[in-house]
Enzyme design. Sequence first.
Site, PDB file in Angstrom:
ATOM      1  N   GLU A  70       0.685  -1.167  -0.094  1.00 27.86           N
ATOM      2  CA  GLU A  70       0.210  -0.163   0.094  1.00 27.86           C
ATOM      3  C   GLU A  70       0.915   1.200   0.140  1.00 27.86           C
ATOM      4  O   GLU A  70       0.970   2.136   0.861  1.00 27.86           O
ATOM      5  CB  GLU A  70      -0.881  -0.058   1.204  1.00 27.86           C
ATOM      6  CG  GLU A  70      -1.894  -1.213   1.083  1.00 27.86           C
ATOM      7  CD  GLU A  70      -3.113  -1.017   2.323  1.00 27.86           C
ATOM      8  OE1 GLU A  70      -3.043  -0.134   3.130  1.00 27.86           O
ATOM      9  OE2 GLU A  70      -4.274  -1.442   1.722  1.00 27.86           O
TER      10      GLU A  70
ATOM     11  N   GLU B  47      -6.687  -7.757  -0.820  1.00 31.43           N
ATOM     12  CA  GLU B  47      -7.287  -7.818   0.495  1.00 31.43           C
ATOM     13  C   GLU B  47      -8.714  -7.688   0.596  1.00 31.43           C
ATOM     14  O   GLU B  47      -9.146  -6.360   0.349  1.00 31.43           O
ATOM     15  CB  GLU B  47      -6.563  -6.816   1.499  1.00 31.43           C
ATOM     16  CG  GLU B  47      -5.191  -7.269   1.821  1.00 31.43           C
ATOM     17  CD  GLU B  47      -4.435  -5.944   2.654  1.00 31.43           C
ATOM     18  OE1 GLU B  47      -5.304  -5.454   3.537  1.00 31.43           O
ATOM     19  OE2 GLU B  47      -3.241  -5.904   2.600  1.00 31.43           O
TER      20      GLU B  47
END
Length: 728
Positions: free
Chosen positions: A186, A255
């Site tokens: 991320e 995710e």
Amino acid sequence: MMESLMRRSKFHVLVFMLFCSWFCYVTASVTYDHKAILVDGKRRILISGSIHYPRSTPQMWPDLIQKAKDGGIDVIQTYVFWNGHEPSPGNYYFEDRFDLVKFIKIVQQAGLYVNLRIGPYVCAEWNFGGFPVWLKYVPGIAFRTDNGPFKAAMQKFTTKIVNMMKAEKLFQTQGGPIIMSQIENEYGPVEWETGAPGKAYTKWAAQMAVGLNTGVPWIMCKQEDAPDPLIDTCNAYYCEKFTPNKNYKPKMWTENWTGWYTDYGSPVPRRPAEDMAFSVARFIQNGGSFVNYYMYHGGTNFGRTSSGLFIATSYEYDAPIDEYGLLNEPKWGHLRDLHKAIKQCEPALVSVDPTLTLLGKGLEAHVFKTSFGACAAFLANYDTTSSRTVKFGNGQYNLPPWSISILPDCKTDVYNTARVGVKSWEKKMTPVNSAFNWLSYNEQPASSSGDDSLTGYALWEQVNVTRDSSDYLWYMTDVNIDSNEGFIKNGQSPVLTAMSAGHVLHVFVNGQLSGTVYGGLKNPKLTFSDSVKLRVGNNKISLLSVSIGLSNVGSHFETWNVGVLGPVTLKGLNEGTRDLSRQKWSYKVGLKGEALNLHTTSGSSSVQWTQGSLVAKKQPLTWYKATFNAPASNDPLALDMTSMGKGEVWINGQSIGRHWPGYIARGSCGSCNYAGYYTDTKCRTNCGEPSQRWYHIPRSWLNPSGNLVVVLEEFGGDPTGISLVKRT
Ligand code: GAL
């Protein structure tokens, strides 16, 4: 005749073996295109589940992985936890819960693939986001940016892991199970904040990773500008709208949050099975081909591995397999059924892009119709309150609110995301027959003395002093009070104020606890401000500052402070307010009981323990110990710690984590309605109760009898309320 036949068939086997060794070698491949990941040239719809190896024990791994397989999982996804593997520079550890190779080989034996998220930044509610604390003290370092020392350390560790995997032949192209790796985690939003050096770092990280020649693709999650050939992927509760940055990359979801983490003081988040299934079906009908459940088994933050966002010891996450390794029903079963339905559609899904037909307001059909006769359809109702009946082909289909039906032959509705055909299981925590006979040892608060070696005329940042070798740091100073101080005569007490960057502070004055304050997930900072009893002459002020792990997320979290940074003042003296911040402070890292290793069998015999009716109750800074026998059955075990405050628990010398019930404010919970977008504020349960009541004891840490349990209690609790429970 027979002989020549045998010779001939031997010759054929030999030719085949030669051919295969060459042919099979060159065909083992993982590639990708616009539709999907291709394993050995074949496009796949891949269902993946996160299981982080150090959050369970090696003894639990085979069962967890088998349960994942039985649940229709194709890939096990895990991060690699740098600080667990390199506790000091160049000193590597790959044993026990950190035996990464063993974990991957168990996945391989089960016939599943691996998605290895090397990071080495992992976030993950893991201490310091996975970075070793020593990394912060490498001269000139700045984390996760275009910084020489950081890049050198990151490259060294990433290379170490890749080489280890290669040496064990664990990449798919070597015959192993790893089909994909991840670099960074991320980084997109951080890059946005960092600007040019962030962009340069992204490029470097991608090139560095590719240069390691793993033979399988690399991904970067939440990284819109992931450079080719890396695949950018989505992390969120819903990802149907996500598109990768190039049309020749597949649409992947790394995710899909099955719940959320628990932090002390907050309710436990839940995500209904129906909404999970809906989110996955919606992603697949929109062309997605890889979905990972974060987490599939969340597990436990053993020891001091949880991060400084007040993350609880339990990392259960409302995952399909619960913390203890039992099935979380109906979630596990409902998703297994979903995976079966999706797999029935696989030939059509990987062959064509879907066509979208509107069937009415908020009603859609996504159809995958191939030229070779395969056809799969997904019928969706986005209305959150009402069921709708739709016409599709020659049939009529009833769609409950917020649901998707799957028709693998474009005719038969084999699965609807809102119709749960699996029974939910009631989870029980039953006390088992094991009364503890507690002994106690009361630790005296440390105080300054003439021979303190760590002293300074300033308040020091905590981690700079402890290097995170302990949660605890004593800040100690002396305050001299004159007999002519006004407050002595008028009977009033001065007010001591201490400001801290976090996370918990116990204030002792002349050996007595004056109070405890703590921060929380949203704001770790705290201020103690209360009147304190001072006497004429010398007074010992001892501040015990406690960290709950180090931050794992946020811009340059490596620079975030912990501990008493001040000011520390005393108000109500003749002179007005006395600033204590710049007077002489002494420091002591850790508790005495830690230095004595009271949590171990040999260490615990180094002090005199109190027994029987004299055992301490409700006293801060107390150590307790007892022994117990393991209950006969194989049911998972836990300790019910509701009667205790905060601290840490060890079983036979191994830490099962920090305990802290962290009572939840009533009214902070929402109803758990699956029909509608899952948000943070919905679906939180157990208001008014502890955030975490039970603490998992892995079965493999127990002997049949004579197990040592040691509890360190900071606040003061009643050990007679602790009970051993089994999870059924
Ligand atoms: C994600 C992150 C994960 C984990 C998750 C929250 O953003 O990539 O590592 O921290 O949030 O549980």
